[in-house]
Write a protein that holds these residues in place. Structure first.
Motif: not given
Length: 365
Positions: A233-247
């Motif tokens: 679950a932690d890596q899914m959260i980190k993957l999501m927030y690795d994208l720029p905020a607009m995307y």
């Protein structure tokens, strides 16, 4: 006798008046007026194209298409006039509007990528999109210093539609005796087949003779799960927030049903579920507040696989060159008593901006 003369004159006048009243009453007969008004209203409806006329026209087109499937170019001229002539270079006749609507509805069901990707219709052999591959090189300068020159580089991305085709042999007796049922079954079979092939290509297509899939694009960055089989679950959260905020704020998750079932059991560090159901009809379920698309062509949770993709799917472009063309051939297999129906569709797909996506890899390194 003067009295007889007066009586006769009065009688003649009364008869004349009664005849005149009868004529006036006949001309003002309400039933005849209503009949005339009905005729005028019917003509007005035909001019505007009433619902009854539309239904009647749709039935005429449907019967004409069935006749064309059985007889090909030997179809009577009156039936050919009811068909829509295809603009495709291969010629032929398109299905009636009702049939085309069924195709589109089925393709969405089997290709969920279309519901989130950007879809365009084109009329040429391909479409090219200009792409800026760099930015200027501005620098801080002193009051009397000269500015430095910058250059901007550009490129092009081309999306080419590819052809998918097949044919179906159907008995002439079955076409004649089924009352349209056989035609409906052929339409459904083609829709299911084409929809499944498109969905697979949009996810895993090689780009050679078929659309380029999301999961085969080499420039999409991967994020390590930290374990080969257990989803983190932690890596899914980190993957999501690795994208720029607009995307990230326009992103959508994509995974198959098996993976989605496992994600529904995951919790963050504070014990909150990552997955949340839809609380409003017509709204999708969410993972970390963003919608999820269930794609059967995504891989399962296995070592080295990429079971989850997250990103802004408007950066995946689908182009439709030809929706669905059906060409009836009653001659080639005439000795066998069958009609051969050729179905063709041209569609392309490509990732326009890989930076808008991230994929999760089931691995530690």
């Amino acid at each position: 006798d003067p009295n007889d003369i007066v009586t006769k004159a009065i009688g003649d006048l009364t008869e004349t008046v009664n005849k005149r009243l009868d004529e006036i009453e006949e001309k003002t007969d309400t039933s005849k007026l209503e009949e005339r008004l009905d005729k005028i209203e019917a003509k007005s409806n035909r001019a505007k194209g009433s619902d009854d006329d539309s239904d009647e026209q749709a039935e005429i087109e449907k019967k004409a298409f069935g006749c064309y499937l059985r007889h090909g170019n030997q179809t009577p001229p009156d039936d050919l006039k009811a068909l829509t002539v295809s603009s495709d270079p291969q010629a032929g006749y398109l299905a009636p509007a009702e049939m085309s609507t069924e195709f589109v509805r089925d393709l969405v069901e089997f290709s969920p990528i279309r519901s989130v990707a950007s879809v365009r219709g084109i009329t040429g052999p391909s479409v090219k999109y200009p792409k800026r591959t760099g930015i200027t090189n501005a620098q801080w300068e002193g009051e009397t210093e000269e500015a430095e020159e910058s250059t901007v580089t550009f490129g092009q991305l081309e999306v080419v539609p590819h052809k998918i085709t097949t044919f179906v042999d159907i008995s002439n007796e079955l076409l004649s005796d089924s009352g349209g049922t056989a035609e409906a079954e052929v339409r459904m079979a083609l829709a299911e087949d084409f929809g499944k092939k498109e969905g697979t290509a949009f996810v895993n297509g090689t780009g050679a003779g078929q659309p380029e899939g999301l999961m085969t694009h080499a420039d999409i960055e991967e994020w390590l799960n930290g374990h080969a089989t257990n989803l983190s679950a932690d890596q899914m959260i980190k993957l999501m927030y690795d994208l720029p905020a607009m995307y990230r704020n326009a992103g959508t998750w994509m995974m198959n049903g098996t993976t989605l079932g496992i994600v529904r059991t995951l919790k963050d560090g504070d014990g909150r579920m990552l997955w949340q159901p839809s609380f409003q009809a017509g709204q999708p379920e969410t993972i970390l507040g963003r919608p999820v698309v269930e794609a059967v062509d995504m891989p399962d949770l296995e070592s080295g696989s990429f079971p989850i993709l997250y990103g802004d799917f408007s950066a995946y472009r689908i182009v439709d060159r030809l929706s669905m063309s059906i060409l009836s051939d009653p001659y080639t297999q005439a000795r066998k008593g069958v009609t051969r129906m050729h179905a063709t569709r041209r569609v392309g797909g490509r990732v326009l901006q890989a930076a808008r996506f991230r994929k999760l890899k089931m691995a530690t390194s």
